[in-house]
Write a protein that holds these residues in place. Sequence first.
Motif, mmCIF file in Angstrom:
data_model
loop_
_atom_site.group_PDB
_atom_site.id
_atom_site.type_symbol
_atom_site.label_atom_id
_atom_site.label_comp_id
_atom_site.label_asym_id
_atom_site.label_seq_id
_atom_site.Cartn_x
_atom_site.Cartn_y
_atom_site.Cartn_z
ATOM 1 N N ASP A 123 -5.132 -2.703 6.568
ATOM 2 C CA ASP A 123 -6.330 -3.306 5.998
ATOM 3 C C ASP A 123 -6.191 -3.774 4.553
ATOM 4 O OD1 ASP A 123 -6.176 -0.840 4.775
ATOM 5 O OD2 ASP A 123 -8.134 -0.138 5.443
ATOM 6 N N THR A 124 -4.946 -3.840 4.051
ATOM 7 C CA THR A 124 -4.743 -4.215 2.651
ATOM 8 C C THR A 124 -3.582 -5.190 2.511
ATOM 9 O OG1 THR A 124 -5.503 -2.009 2.006
ATOM 10 C CG2 THR A 124 -4.361 -3.297 0.333
ATOM 11 N N LEU A 125 -3.843 -6.337 1.889
ATOM 12 C CA LEU A 125 -2.784 -7.273 1.509
ATOM 13 C C LEU A 125 -2.410 -6.960 0.072
ATOM 14 C CD1 LEU A 125 -3.861 -10.841 2.725
ATOM 15 C CD2 LEU A 125 -1.956 -9.459 3.559
ATOM 16 N N SER A 126 -1.106 -6.943 -0.201
ATOM 17 C CA SER A 126 -0.664 -6.650 -1.557
ATOM 18 C C SER A 126 0.726 -7.237 -1.772
ATOM 19 C CB SER A 126 -0.663 -5.125 -1.794
ATOM 20 O OG SER A 126 -0.547 -4.839 -3.159
ATOM 21 N N CYS A 127 1.288 -6.985 -2.960
ATOM 22 C CA CYS A 127 2.596 -7.523 -3.329
ATOM 23 C C CYS A 127 3.471 -6.463 -3.956
ATOM 24 C CB CYS A 127 2.444 -8.623 -4.378
ATOM 25 S SG CYS A 127 1.548 -10.055 -3.852
ATOM 26 N N PRO A 155 -1.568 -0.050 5.271
ATOM 27 C CA PRO A 155 -2.769 0.763 5.484
ATOM 28 C C PRO A 155 -3.292 1.258 4.139
ATOM 29 C CG PRO A 155 -0.828 2.081 5.936
ATOM 30 C CD PRO A 155 -0.346 0.682 5.614
ATOM 31 N N SER A 156 -4.617 1.296 3.964
ATOM 32 C CA SER A 156 -5.159 1.897 2.738
ATOM 33 C C SER A 156 -5.049 3.414 2.826
ATOM 34 C CB SER A 156 -6.603 1.461 2.503
ATOM 35 O OG SER A 156 -7.406 1.799 3.614
ATOM 36 N N GLU A 157 -5.033 3.930 4.056
ATOM 37 C CA GLU A 157 -4.828 5.359 4.286
ATOM 38 C C GLU A 157 -3.719 5.511 5.325
ATOM 39 O OE1 GLU A 157 -8.259 7.808 5.002
ATOM 40 O OE2 GLU A 157 -9.531 6.424 3.862
ATOM 41 N N THR A 158 -2.656 6.178 4.934
ATOM 42 C CA THR A 158 -1.516 6.359 5.834
ATOM 43 C C THR A 158 -1.823 7.470 6.839
ATOM 44 O OG1 THR A 158 -0.030 5.701 4.051
ATOM 45 C CG2 THR A 158 0.965 6.817 5.952
ATOM 46 N N PRO A 159 -1.698 7.176 8.127
ATOM 47 C CA PRO A 159 -1.953 8.211 9.133
ATOM 48 C C PRO A 159 -0.984 9.386 8.976
ATOM 49 C CG PRO A 159 -1.629 6.061 10.167
ATOM 50 C CD PRO A 159 -1.302 5.914 8.724
ATOM 51 N N GLU A 160 -1.498 10.576 9.154
ATOM 52 C CA GLU A 160 -0.671 11.785 9.047
ATOM 53 C C GLU A 160 0.495 11.718 10.042
ATOM 54 O OE1 GLU A 160 0.870 15.137 7.572
ATOM 55 O OE2 GLU A 160 -0.840 14.063 6.709
ATOM 56 N N ALA A 161 0.263 11.189 11.236
ATOM 57 C CA ALA A 161 1.327 11.092 12.247
ATOM 58 C C ALA A 161 2.466 10.191 11.766
ATOM 59 C CB ALA A 161 0.760 10.582 13.567
ATOM 60 N N LEU A 162 2.147 9.117 11.051
ATOM 61 C CA LEU A 162 3.192 8.239 10.513
ATOM 62 C C LEU A 162 3.999 8.980 9.453
ATOM 63 C CD1 LEU A 162 4.709 5.580 10.144
ATOM 64 C CD2 LEU A 162 2.847 4.819 8.643
ATOM 65 N N LYS A 180 9.379 6.998 -3.175
ATOM 66 C CA LYS A 180 8.245 7.429 -2.378
ATOM 67 C C LYS A 180 8.075 6.464 -1.199
ATOM 68 C CE LYS A 180 3.309 8.276 -2.658
ATOM 69 N NZ LYS A 180 2.080 7.857 -3.268
ATOM 70 N N TYR A 181 7.778 7.008 -0.042
ATOM 71 C CA TYR A 181 7.571 6.176 1.142
ATOM 72 C C TYR A 181 6.258 5.418 1.002
ATOM 73 C CZ TYR A 181 7.056 4.826 6.021
ATOM 74 O OH TYR A 181 6.896 4.104 7.179
ATOM 75 N N ARG A 182 6.319 4.086 1.106
ATOM 76 C CA ARG A 182 5.146 3.226 1.021
ATOM 77 C C ARG A 182 5.131 2.320 2.253
ATOM 78 N NH1 ARG A 182 5.385 0.839 -4.975
ATOM 79 N NH2 ARG A 182 3.528 -0.270 -4.255
ATOM 80 N N PRO A 183 4.484 2.764 3.331
ATOM 81 C CA PRO A 183 4.516 1.979 4.570
ATOM 82 C C PRO A 183 3.872 0.610 4.382
ATOM 83 C CG PRO A 183 2.882 3.728 4.725
ATOM 84 C CD PRO A 183 3.618 3.939 3.440
ATOM 85 N N GLN A 231 -4.233 -6.886 -4.971
ATOM 86 C CA GLN A 231 -4.564 -6.099 -3.784
ATOM 87 C C GLN A 231 -5.878 -6.641 -3.221
ATOM 88 O OE1 GLN A 231 -4.938 -1.871 -4.465
ATOM 89 N NE2 GLN A 231 -4.116 -1.461 -2.447
ATOM 90 N N GLN A 232 -5.902 -6.893 -1.928
ATOM 91 C CA GLN A 232 -7.100 -7.432 -1.285
ATOM 92 C C GLN A 232 -7.333 -6.709 0.032
ATOM 93 O OE1 GLN A 232 -6.941 -11.641 -0.476
ATOM 94 N NE2 GLN A 232 -8.682 -11.557 0.884
ATOM 95 N N ARG A 233 -8.537 -6.221 0.212
ATOM 96 C CA ARG A 233 -8.901 -5.619 1.496
ATOM 97 C C ARG A 233 -9.139 -6.756 2.484
ATOM 98 N NH1 ARG A 233 -9.439 0.157 0.821
ATOM 99 N NH2 ARG A 233 -10.381 0.258 2.870
#
Length: 172
Positions: free
Chosen positions: A75-79, A90-97, A119-122, A137-139
């Motif tokens: 849900d987030t576009l960024s650079c 994702p704005s919130e990384t799933p715990e399973a990921l 740091k992992y940044r999916p 950053q854009q939602r």
Amino acid sequence: MQRLFFSLKFSAGQQQQLLPYQQQALKLCPDAKAVASDNLHLTLFFLGQTDNEQQQRLISAAGQIKLAPFSITLDTLSCFNKPKILYLAPSETPEALLQLQQQMAECCHAAGFSDMHDKYRPHITLARQAGCSEHYQQRVMPLTLEVSEFALYQSVFGVNYHGRFASIMMAG
């Protein structure tokens, strides 16, 4: 030696669902180079140069990872400024990921590979050579994808991904 990485495996249909987000990103930075739809992926662990013996050990170790399928909402576009890429995340990384990535990192570390990132940044790279601010950053309208597989891929010339060596189904 081959340049390899583990990634979530998206279906062709899921990759097509990402294209409107890519078009939106390209409007922000029209000079950027779009990533081919069949190259859209979310990296779990980048290995770098890997020989055949290492590859077989990694496939075997990755096959021991047991996690249930999960969904991820993008849900987030960024650079990123370095490298210059536009991405969807994702704005919130799933715990399973996070669990999958951690188990993957443990397998790779045990095989002698080190993580090249602090740091992992999916994220899913949508375009390269993008000249935009790292603070951008854009939602966007959320896109939820179901994840049931990850795979080992080969990176050719840094931007083409093919030759899936192993596809690992998650436990149902």
